[in-house]
Design a protein around this motif. Structure first.
Motif, PDB file in Angstrom:
ATOM      1  N   ASN A   1     -15.203  52.114  47.705  1.00  0.00           N
ATOM      2  CA  ASN A   1     -14.922  51.173  48.789  1.00  0.00           C
ATOM      3  C   ASN A   1     -13.964  51.725  49.850  1.00  0.00           C
ATOM      4  O   ASN A   1     -13.513  50.988  50.715  1.00  0.00           O
ATOM      5  CB  ASN A   1     -14.338  49.874  48.221  1.00  0.00           C
ATOM      6  CG  ASN A   1     -15.310  49.155  47.314  1.00  0.00           C
ATOM      7  OD1 ASN A   1     -15.035  48.935  46.137  1.00  0.00           O
ATOM      8  ND2 ASN A   1     -16.491  48.809  47.838  1.00  0.00           N
TER       9      ASN A   1
ATOM     10  N   TRP B   1     -22.818  33.375  52.566  1.00  0.00           N
ATOM     11  CA  TRP B   1     -21.597  33.199  51.776  1.00  0.00           C
ATOM     12  C   TRP B   1     -21.519  34.174  50.614  1.00  0.00           C
ATOM     13  O   TRP B   1     -20.427  34.712  50.332  1.00  0.00           O
ATOM     14  CB  TRP B   1     -21.475  31.754  51.284  1.00  0.00           C
ATOM     15  CG  TRP B   1     -21.092  30.818  52.409  1.00  0.00           C
ATOM     16  CD1 TRP B   1     -21.867  29.873  52.978  1.00  0.00           C
ATOM     17  CD2 TRP B   1     -19.839  30.807  53.083  1.00  0.00           C
ATOM     18  NE1 TRP B   1     -21.204  29.246  53.993  1.00  0.00           N
ATOM     19  CE2 TRP B   1     -19.924  29.819  54.078  1.00  0.00           C
ATOM     20  CE3 TRP B   1     -18.661  31.544  52.987  1.00  0.00           C
ATOM     21  CZ2 TRP B   1     -18.887  29.511  54.949  1.00  0.00           C
ATOM     22  CZ3 TRP B   1     -17.619  31.240  53.847  1.00  0.00           C
ATOM     23  CH2 TRP B   1     -17.722  30.234  54.820  1.00  0.00           C
TER      24      TRP B   1
ATOM     25  N   ARG C   1     -20.181  37.382  52.108  1.00  0.00           N
ATOM     26  CA  ARG C   1     -18.761  37.289  52.440  1.00  0.00           C
ATOM     27  C   ARG C   1     -17.916  37.443  51.177  1.00  0.00           C
ATOM     28  O   ARG C   1     -16.860  38.092  51.203  1.00  0.00           O
ATOM     29  CB  ARG C   1     -18.463  35.959  53.121  1.00  0.00           C
ATOM     30  CG  ARG C   1     -19.139  35.809  54.489  1.00  0.00           C
ATOM     31  CD  ARG C   1     -19.023  34.392  55.026  1.00  0.00           C
ATOM     32  NE  ARG C   1     -19.799  34.247  56.257  1.00  0.00           N
ATOM     33  CZ  ARG C   1     -19.265  34.066  57.462  1.00  0.00           C
ATOM     34  NH1 ARG C   1     -17.960  34.018  57.598  1.00  0.00           N
ATOM     35  NH2 ARG C   1     -20.039  33.937  58.503  1.00  0.00           N
ATOM     36  N   LYS C   2     -18.400  36.838  50.067  1.00  0.00           N
ATOM     37  CA  LYS C   2     -17.675  36.954  48.795  1.00  0.00           C
ATOM     38  C   LYS C   2     -17.616  38.417  48.344  1.00  0.00           C
ATOM     39  O   LYS C   2     -16.567  38.907  47.907  1.00  0.00           O
ATOM     40  CB  LYS C   2     -18.346  36.086  47.748  1.00  0.00           C
ATOM     41  CG  LYS C   2     -17.756  36.241  46.350  1.00  0.00           C
ATOM     42  CD  LYS C   2     -18.562  35.455  45.321  1.00  0.00           C
ATOM     43  CE  LYS C   2     -18.031  35.727  43.916  1.00  0.00           C
ATOM     44  NZ  LYS C   2     -18.834  34.995  42.890  1.00  0.00           N
ATOM     45  N   ASN C   3     -18.737  39.105  48.439  1.00  0.00           N
ATOM     46  CA  ASN C   3     -18.770  40.519  48.026  1.00  0.00           C
ATOM     47  C   ASN C   3     -17.854  41.383  48.890  1.00  0.00           C
ATOM     48  O   ASN C   3     -17.225  42.330  48.396  1.00  0.00           O
ATOM     49  CB  ASN C   3     -20.204  41.043  48.102  1.00  0.00           C
ATOM     50  CG  ASN C   3     -21.095  40.442  47.029  1.00  0.00           C
ATOM     51  OD1 ASN C   3     -20.609  40.030  45.957  1.00  0.00           O
ATOM     52  ND2 ASN C   3     -22.396  40.376  47.298  1.00  0.00           N
ATOM     53  N   ILE C   4     -17.809  41.079  50.186  1.00  0.00           N
ATOM     54  CA  ILE C   4     -16.914  41.837  51.082  1.00  0.00           C
ATOM     55  C   ILE C   4     -15.473  41.656  50.646  1.00  0.00           C
ATOM     56  O   ILE C   4     -14.703  42.628  50.564  1.00  0.00           O
ATOM     57  CB  ILE C   4     -17.115  41.372  52.536  1.00  0.00           C
ATOM     58  CG1 ILE C   4     -18.496  41.799  53.050  1.00  0.00           C
ATOM     59  CG2 ILE C   4     -16.016  41.944  53.437  1.00  0.00           C
ATOM     60  CD1 ILE C   4     -18.862  41.213  54.389  1.00  0.00           C
ATOM     61  N   ILE C   5     -15.090  40.421  50.354  1.00  0.00           N
ATOM     62  CA  ILE C   5     -13.713  40.149  49.940  1.00  0.00           C
ATOM     63  C   ILE C   5     -13.388  40.909  48.658  1.00  0.00           C
ATOM     64  O   ILE C   5     -12.315  41.516  48.522  1.00  0.00           O
ATOM     65  CB  ILE C   5     -13.506  38.631  49.738  1.00  0.00           C
ATOM     66  CG1 ILE C   5     -13.632  37.907  51.088  1.00  0.00           C
ATOM     67  CG2 ILE C   5     -12.139  38.347  49.119  1.00  0.00           C
ATOM     68  CD1 ILE C   5     -13.619  36.405  50.974  1.00  0.00           C
ATOM     69  N   LEU C   6     -14.313  40.907  47.717  1.00  0.00           N
ATOM     70  CA  LEU C   6     -14.080  41.608  46.453  1.00  0.00           C
ATOM     71  C   LEU C   6     -13.971  43.119  46.660  1.00  0.00           C
ATOM     72  O   LEU C   6     -13.105  43.785  46.074  1.00  0.00           O
ATOM     73  CB  LEU C   6     -15.213  41.292  45.474  1.00  0.00           C
ATOM     74  CG  LEU C   6     -15.253  39.854  44.930  1.00  0.00           C
ATOM     75  CD1 LEU C   6     -16.496  39.653  44.056  1.00  0.00           C
ATOM     76  CD2 LEU C   6     -13.990  39.550  44.134  1.00  0.00           C
ATOM     77  N   ASP C   7     -14.849  43.660  47.501  1.00  0.00           N
ATOM     78  CA  ASP C   7     -14.805  45.111  47.755  1.00  0.00           C
ATOM     79  C   ASP C   7     -13.500  45.528  48.450  1.00  0.00           C
ATOM     80  O   ASP C   7     -12.915  46.572  48.136  1.00  0.00           O
ATOM     81  CB  ASP C   7     -16.001  45.524  48.616  1.00  0.00           C
ATOM     82  CG  ASP C   7     -17.303  45.526  47.827  1.00  0.00           C
ATOM     83  OD1 ASP C   7     -17.240  45.524  46.576  1.00  0.00           O
ATOM     84  OD2 ASP C   7     -18.378  45.516  48.465  1.00  0.00           O
ATOM     85  N   VAL C   8     -13.046  44.715  49.400  1.00  0.00           N
ATOM     86  CA  VAL C   8     -11.778  45.013  50.064  1.00  0.00           C
ATOM     87  C   VAL C   8     -10.635  44.961  49.060  1.00  0.00           C
ATOM     88  O   VAL C   8      -9.747  45.824  49.054  1.00  0.00           O
ATOM     89  CB  VAL C   8     -11.537  44.030  51.229  1.00  0.00           C
ATOM     90  CG1 VAL C   8     -10.111  44.196  51.784  1.00  0.00           C
ATOM     91  CG2 VAL C   8     -12.556  44.240  52.341  1.00  0.00           C
ATOM     92  N   ALA C   9     -10.659  43.968  48.200  1.00  0.00           N
ATOM     93  CA  ALA C   9      -9.602  43.836  47.193  1.00  0.00           C
ATOM     94  C   ALA C   9      -9.600  45.019  46.232  1.00  0.00           C
ATOM     95  O   ALA C   9      -8.536  45.525  45.856  1.00  0.00           O
ATOM     96  CB  ALA C   9      -9.781  42.525  46.429  1.00  0.00           C
TER      97      ALA C   9
ATOM     98  N   ALA D   1     -10.713  43.125  60.525  1.00  0.00           N
ATOM     99  CA  ALA D   1     -12.167  43.263  60.499  1.00  0.00           C
ATOM    100  C   ALA D   1     -12.636  44.552  61.169  1.00  0.00           C
ATOM    101  O   ALA D   1     -13.625  45.154  60.736  1.00  0.00           O
ATOM    102  CB  ALA D   1     -12.811  42.062  61.186  1.00  0.00           C
TER     103      ALA D   1
END
Length: 442
Positions: A349, A402, A405-413, A434
């Motif tokens: 990531n 949605w 968006r959830k996967n993006i948040i998890l990958d960033v984390a 962003a």
């Protein structure tokens, strides 16, 4: 040039209609012309220095006029013409050619008082108001006898400094102001007066024929005077040459040290790119060829401390070349640390560093580059805010679902967790937004 040589130009005036002044009296007593021991042979033999001699002779009268009236020049054209007639008559009585005055005095306005000359100085009061205490050295150096060559030279140097001060007022040519300095030194400053042979020879440059036995009235012949002038000129040339060589040495030494420092920096930077990291060292020419000379057409992004260009390497791989702009606050040590740390990052990531480049030259200065793999789908901002994405001229717009968006948040984390806990020393991004999250379609 010396006080002696520059006096020639100062006393260059013409002989207008002398008849208009025939019945007028010259305000200068020119009787000294027939008594002072000046060298007449130069004018008898049609020597090229004859005009300098005649004009210096007339300068004595102007300096005496300044001393008695506190006016630097004659009041009007009638007075100037009367003085030229008187001077011509006296020279003729000494068996000299009557054409000397018309030949040597070719500017009828040269002696006439005018506010347009030398910063508008007309009287001694004007002189003192404009120069104040800056004439102290001139007052001291030219005050007493000038028979000694060293004393004459000191007077000359002081005169040049005052002239420079006048020229800095920025209104008139330096020649005019130098001549005013000559008259002031001979007529006002010198205690012996302008008709004294020491003053006439040193300040006004009048060539003399006799050497009085009295030490206080010793004359300095023109050749002796010019010897010191040429010596001074040679000394100035030598000083300028030495200063030029010193300056050139410092410039070259500074360039040498800068190049040595850059070479040392590059060697250290290359050594930080370990083979197992996959990061490579790029030459500046490679990146220029890849980005078409960093053309505006290849510009794909711009931030607070750099710009990013799209480029294609010689092997066909497409890269994003970030050029660091904030090099004043971002030092070489910080850049080296950044390269070393980023080159060790290995996470699905996080975008790996493809390589770097550091260049320096006299024209463009320091240049620093980071090279990454090119992400063709743009940043998260392009998709999160329903913004057009350009790819080969086609435009693609769609809303993010949605689950995406959830996967993006998890990958960033996951990427941040790796930076914080998966690498030593820990890295804190401090600019999560962003535009800094590149989008990879799955």
């Amino acid at each position: 040039m010396s006080l002696a040589s520059l006096i020639t130009i100062f006393f260059s005036i013409s002989l207008p209609a002398l008849a208009a002044a025939a019945n007028s009296a010259c305000p200068i007593d020119l009787s000294y012309v027939e008594t002072i021991p000046w060298d007449k042979s130069l004018c008898q033999n049609n020597h090229s220095d004859c005009c300098q001699t005649v004009l210096s002779l007339f300068g004595i009268g102007l300096a005496r006029h300044l001393k008695s009236t506190l006016m630097f020049q004659l009041p009007n054209q009638v007075a100037a013409s009367a003085c030229r007639i008187d001077l011509q008559t006296r020279l003729q009585s000494m068996s000299l050619q009557p054409s000397l005055v018309p030949t040597c005095f070719n500017d009828s306005n040269q002696f006439i008082t005018s506010n347009s000359k030398c910063a508008g100085i007309v009287t001694v009061q004007d002189w003192e108001q404009k120069l104040g205490l800056t004439t102290t050295e001139l007052d001291e150096s030219c005050r007493r006898g000038l028979s000694d060559a060293t004393a004459c030279y000191s007077c000359f140097v002081a005169g040049m400094k005052v002239t420079s001060q006048l020229v800095s007022l920025g209104r008139n040519a330096s020649n005019n102001c130098f001549y005013f300095t000559v008259l002031y030194a001979a007529g006002i400053v010198n205690e012996l007066g302008p008709e004294n042979v020491e003053t006439a020879s040193c300040i006004l440059g009048l060539p003399l024929t006799t050497r009085p036995a009295n030490k206080n009235s010793i004359s300095i012949k023109n050749g002796h005077h010019l010897k010191w002038v040429f010596a001074f000129g040679s000394a100035v040339v030598v000083i300028i040459l030495v200063l030029g060589l010193v300056l050139l040495y410092r410039i070259l030494d500074k360039k040498r040290k800068r190049r040595a420092a850059h070479a040392n920096f590059v060697n250290n930077l290359k050594s930080s790119l370990r083979p197992n990291t996959g990061a490579a060292w790029f030459q500046l020419r490679e990146l220029e060829n890849a980005t078409n000379g960093f053309s505006q057409k290849n510009l794909i992004g711009q931030g607070g401390n750099g710009v990013v260009h799209k480029g294609t390497l010689s092997d066909g791989s497409v890269v994003a070349v970030k050029r660091i702009l904030d090099l004043d606050s971002k030092g070489d040590e910080e850049f080296s640390n950044e390269v070393e740390i980023i080159s060790r990052i290995r996470h699905r990531n996080l975008l790996p560093l493809r390589g770097c480049c550091a260049a320096s030259d006299d024209l463009k200065g320091k240049q620093r580059f980071l090279v990454y793999d090119y992400m063709p789908n743009g940043s998260l901002e392009d998709h999160l805010f329903y913004t057009s994405r350009r790819d080969g001229g086609n435009t693609n717009k769609r809303w993010l679902s949605w689950p995406e968006r959830k996967n993006i948040i998890l990958d960033v984390a996951k990427g941040l967790a790796y930076l914080h806990y998966g690498i030593k020393p820990a890295i804190y991004h401090r600019d999560i937004k962003a535009t800094n999250i590149l989008w990879t379609l799955k």
